[in-house]
Enzyme design. Structure first.
Site, PDB file in Angstrom:
ATOM      1  N   GLU A 120       0.806  -1.147   0.201  1.00 53.12           N
ATOM      2  CA  GLU A 120       0.207   0.140  -0.035  1.00 53.12           C
ATOM      3  C   GLU A 120       0.738   1.140   0.122  1.00 53.12           C
ATOM      4  OE1 GLU A 120      -3.296  -0.195   2.293  1.00 53.12           O
ATOM      5  OE2 GLU A 120      -3.507   1.832   3.035  1.00 53.12           O
ATOM      6  N   GLU A 130      -3.236  10.484   2.741  1.00 53.31           N
ATOM      7  CA  GLU A 130      -4.483  10.511   3.478  1.00 53.31           C
ATOM      8  C   GLU A 130      -4.552  12.182   4.126  1.00 53.31           C
ATOM      9  OE1 GLU A 130      -5.571   6.560   5.463  1.00 53.31           O
ATOM     10  OE2 GLU A 130      -3.893   7.510   6.046  1.00 53.31           O
ATOM     11  N   ARG A 133       5.239  -2.073  10.295  1.00 56.04           N
ATOM     12  CA  ARG A 133       6.492  -1.238  10.063  1.00 56.04           C
ATOM     13  C   ARG A 133       5.949   0.040   8.966  1.00 56.04           C
ATOM     14  NH1 ARG A 133       7.724  -6.212   9.631  1.00 56.04           N
ATOM     15  NH2 ARG A 133       7.690  -6.365   7.366  1.00 56.04           N
ATOM     16  N   GLY A 134       4.809   0.625   9.499  1.00 62.40           N
ATOM     17  CA  GLY A 134       4.453   1.562   8.546  1.00 62.40           C
ATOM     18  C   GLY A 134       5.575   2.801   8.629  1.00 62.40           C
ATOM     19  N   ARG A 135       5.430   3.402   7.479  1.00 57.64           N
ATOM     20  CA  ARG A 135       6.651   4.450   7.069  1.00 57.64           C
ATOM     21  C   ARG A 135       6.002   5.715   7.141  1.00 57.64           C
ATOM     22  NH1 ARG A 135       8.384  -0.403   5.966  1.00 57.64           N
ATOM     23  NH2 ARG A 135      10.669  -0.659   5.822  1.00 57.64           N
ATOM     24  N   GLU A 136       5.185   6.271   8.304  1.00 61.29           N
ATOM     25  CA  GLU A 136       4.482   7.481   8.142  1.00 61.29           C
ATOM     26  C   GLU A 136       5.245   8.814   8.285  1.00 61.29           C
ATOM     27  OE1 GLU A 136       0.804   9.407  10.978  1.00 61.29           O
ATOM     28  OE2 GLU A 136       1.410   7.087  11.150  1.00 61.29           O
ATOM     29  N   TRP A 146      -9.796   9.020  15.519  1.00 64.34           N
ATOM     30  CA  TRP A 146      -8.308   9.291  15.665  1.00 64.34           C
ATOM     31  C   TRP A 146      -7.993  10.446  15.029  1.00 64.34           C
ATOM     32  CZ3 TRP A 146      -5.512   9.686  11.281  1.00 64.34           C
ATOM     33  CH2 TRP A 146      -5.848   9.133  10.007  1.00 64.34           C
ATOM     34  N   GLY A 151      -6.676  13.497  18.178  1.00 62.28           N
ATOM     35  CA  GLY A 151      -6.506  12.300  18.832  1.00 62.28           C
ATOM     36  C   GLY A 151      -7.814  11.549  18.996  1.00 62.28           C
TER      37      GLY A 151
END
Length: 326
Positions: free
Chosen positions: A102, A106, A130-133, A197, A201
């Protein structure tokens, strides 16, 4: 491309653009969910996606692609958009549920009068842990006019663009292994309720007194090699297509583009996983550390000032669907 970047007045003007061909909505996409909230224009060159108290809505490309350049000009909902998320992304979760890839852009709504923010992310081979945000502020009002957002995905690099300005590059390295997206993906556009979220938050929820929330997508671009996602061996038919894609001016970030990207990241990025040593005590192998960026962040990857951030990393639910194939 001609560009003037005035950091002092926070104004960016672009003249020209990528040499790409736009498609009609029905040439490119099919409904993903809530067809009643999907409104193509009379000439089929644009589509409006609605979120109301009944549902959000979404569309998906009619085909899967083995690498490509995917783009749309998007105008965001106005008024009070707390809790609203507009997404433009690639994925193959419907075919590879346990090991999907993916690439995300967003857009996170906010309370009235506060700026929209947005984030990019990348997953490979089901690497959701291990998202790379990265998260950023916008230098313009995305509700006033349409702006172009693009994802370039090749066998060796991923580049995210805003109005032809490269804002992030992920270069494939051997140590990433399967974390670099490699399997055929579809292209999605959605608007949905992320009250839990997205804003402060989750303290600020979607306020349906302001419904419907409308995201308009125009100048649709899907350029890549169309493939059958069930083929486990990459098609040799895509060799020429991929080579042609990688020869385009947008496929390699130019020296001028790197200067623009550096300025953007120093001015507008407020979170990067590469500097988050709490989340990643061992830095992910693809991270290229910039000393100017390192000075901006604490060990949490967040700016040194007291900015308030959105919610934690998330995974969104998706409606099941059956794909219309060509």
């Amino acid at each position: 491309i001609s560009l003037w970047f005035f950091l002092c007045s926070v104004v960016i003007v672009t003249v020209g653009g990528f040499n790409v061909t736009t498609l009609k909505f029905n040439e490119a996409y099919s409904p993903l969910f809530s067809k009643f909230n999907i409104h193509p224009s009379a000439d089929d060159r644009a589509v409006r996606l609605l979120l109301n108290r009944l549902s959000g809505s979404g569309i998906v490309s009619s085909d899967y692609y083995s690498h490509g350049f995917f783009s749309a000009a998007i105008k965001m909902p106005s008024e009070h958009t707390a809790g609203v998320v507009v997404a433009f992304y690639t994925s193959n979760v419907d075919t590879f549920e346990r090991n999907h890839d993916e690439l995300d852009i967003e857009f996170l709504g906010n309370v009235k009068g506060k700026p929209w923010r947005f984030q990019t992310n990348a997953y490979g081979n089901g690497s959701v842990s291990r998202g790379r945000e990265e998260r950023y502020r916008l230098w313009f009002d995305p509700t006033a006019d349409s702006h172009r957002y693009s994802i370039l995905w090749t066998p060796i690099t991923v580049v995210f663009y805003v109005d032809e300005i490269p804002i992030r590059e992920i270069r494939r390295c051997v140590a990433m292994r399967g974390d670099f997206p490699a399997k055929p993906m579809s292209v999605y556009a959605t608007i949905w309720d992320a009250s839990s979220w997205a804003t402060n938050g989750g303290r600020e929820k979607v306020n349906y007194r302001y419904e419907p929330f409308v995201a308009e997508f125009t100048d649709l671009v899907l350029r890549g090699c169309i493939v059958d996602p069930s083929d486990q061996i990459p098609s040799s038919n895509c060799t020429d297509s991929t080579s042609s894609l990688m020869a385009e001016d947008f496929a390699a970030v130019s020296p001028q583009g790197r200067r623009w990207m550096k300025r953007f990241r120093e001015k507008y990025m407020y979170y990067s996983y590469c500097y988050d040593v709490v989340r990643y005590p061992v830095r992910p192998p693809e991270c290229v550390i910039s000393e100017s960026e390192r000075e901006m962040f604490k060990n949490t990857g967040r700016l040194r000032d007291k900015m308030k951030f959105g919610g934690p990393h998330h995974r969104r639910s998706r409606n099941s669907r059956r794909r219309r194939r060509r």
